[in-house]
Design a protein around this motif. Sequence first.
Motif, mmCIF file in Angstrom:
data_model
loop_
_atom_site.group_PDB
_atom_site.id
_atom_site.type_symbol
_atom_site.label_atom_id
_atom_site.label_comp_id
_atom_site.label_asym_id
_atom_site.label_seq_id
_atom_site.Cartn_x
_atom_site.Cartn_y
_atom_site.Cartn_z
ATOM 1 N N PHE A 35 51.658 32.327 46.404
ATOM 2 C CA PHE A 35 50.724 32.403 45.291
ATOM 3 C C PHE A 35 50.047 33.023 44.911
ATOM 4 O O PHE A 35 48.288 33.882 46.304
ATOM 5 C CB PHE A 35 50.213 31.334 45.337
ATOM 6 N N THR A 36 49.792 34.666 44.310
ATOM 7 C CA THR A 36 49.037 35.082 43.493
ATOM 8 C C THR A 36 47.956 34.651 42.374
ATOM 9 O O THR A 36 48.491 34.780 41.136
ATOM 10 C CB THR A 36 49.270 36.924 43.300
ATOM 11 N N PRO A 37 46.809 34.079 42.287
ATOM 12 C CA PRO A 37 45.994 34.035 41.167
ATOM 13 C C PRO A 37 45.691 35.490 40.171
ATOM 14 O O PRO A 37 45.522 36.510 40.485
ATOM 15 C CB PRO A 37 44.536 33.057 41.503
ATOM 16 N N GLU A 38 45.953 35.127 38.992
ATOM 17 C CA GLU A 38 45.933 36.158 37.907
ATOM 18 C C GLU A 38 44.203 35.629 37.120
ATOM 19 O O GLU A 38 43.848 34.613 37.244
ATOM 20 C CB GLU A 38 46.401 36.282 36.489
ATOM 21 N N VAL A 39 43.498 36.479 37.935
ATOM 22 C CA VAL A 39 41.432 35.998 38.051
ATOM 23 C C VAL A 39 40.790 37.267 36.911
ATOM 24 O O VAL A 39 41.174 38.376 36.683
ATOM 25 C CB VAL A 39 40.646 36.654 39.264
ATOM 26 N N TRP A 40 40.378 36.341 35.506
ATOM 27 C CA TRP A 40 39.493 36.866 34.989
ATOM 28 C C TRP A 40 38.317 36.886 35.440
ATOM 29 O O TRP A 40 37.777 36.103 36.289
ATOM 30 C CB TRP A 40 39.332 36.279 33.455
ATOM 31 N N THR A 41 37.118 38.335 35.235
ATOM 32 C CA THR A 41 35.659 38.380 36.414
ATOM 33 C C THR A 41 34.999 38.802 34.740
ATOM 34 O O THR A 41 35.392 40.264 34.101
ATOM 35 C CB THR A 41 35.743 39.096 37.639
ATOM 36 N N GLY A 42 34.130 38.030 34.747
ATOM 37 C CA GLY A 42 32.906 38.627 34.137
ATOM 38 C C GLY A 42 31.574 37.809 33.851
ATOM 39 O O GLY A 42 31.332 37.415 34.883
#
Length: 145
Positions: A35-42
């Motif tokens: 399982f690979t999360p799509e991650v937003w970072t800001g």
Amino acid sequence: MSVMEYNKRPISLREGKVYLDGDEILDSVTCQITFTPEVWTGKQLGERSNSSRWLGYSITGQITRRRSTNWLESKIREYLSSGKTPELTIQGLMNDENSDYYEKHGSNTITAVGVVLTGDLPLTRLDSNGEVVDDVISFNAKDIS
């Protein structure tokens, strides 16, 4: 909240089974479902460190098998004949009864559904220096249960 403790009897990766559409793959050597999360970072104004949030995910995997059946060739021929993408269900079962994990949680079973095979799918391979045929088959999955 669970407490992390010393793992005296870790899970042996040799103890387990792999099923494809409900049938045990007796020629499986390895199986991994990831399982690979799509991650937003800001950041927001006034913050010095980043915040992160999961926006989506992908489920991928790989099976290595020693070829003893023609199920892969059958799936390819099925696609060539019908034009419909074959979707499979792959289930991985870790059941090392002598591990700390099994004692506390029982077997670890992950079922990947909507599995579509990806990458190069080996049909035949010959090698004068080779020993045995190990096919590595990659896949994407729609969901897990």
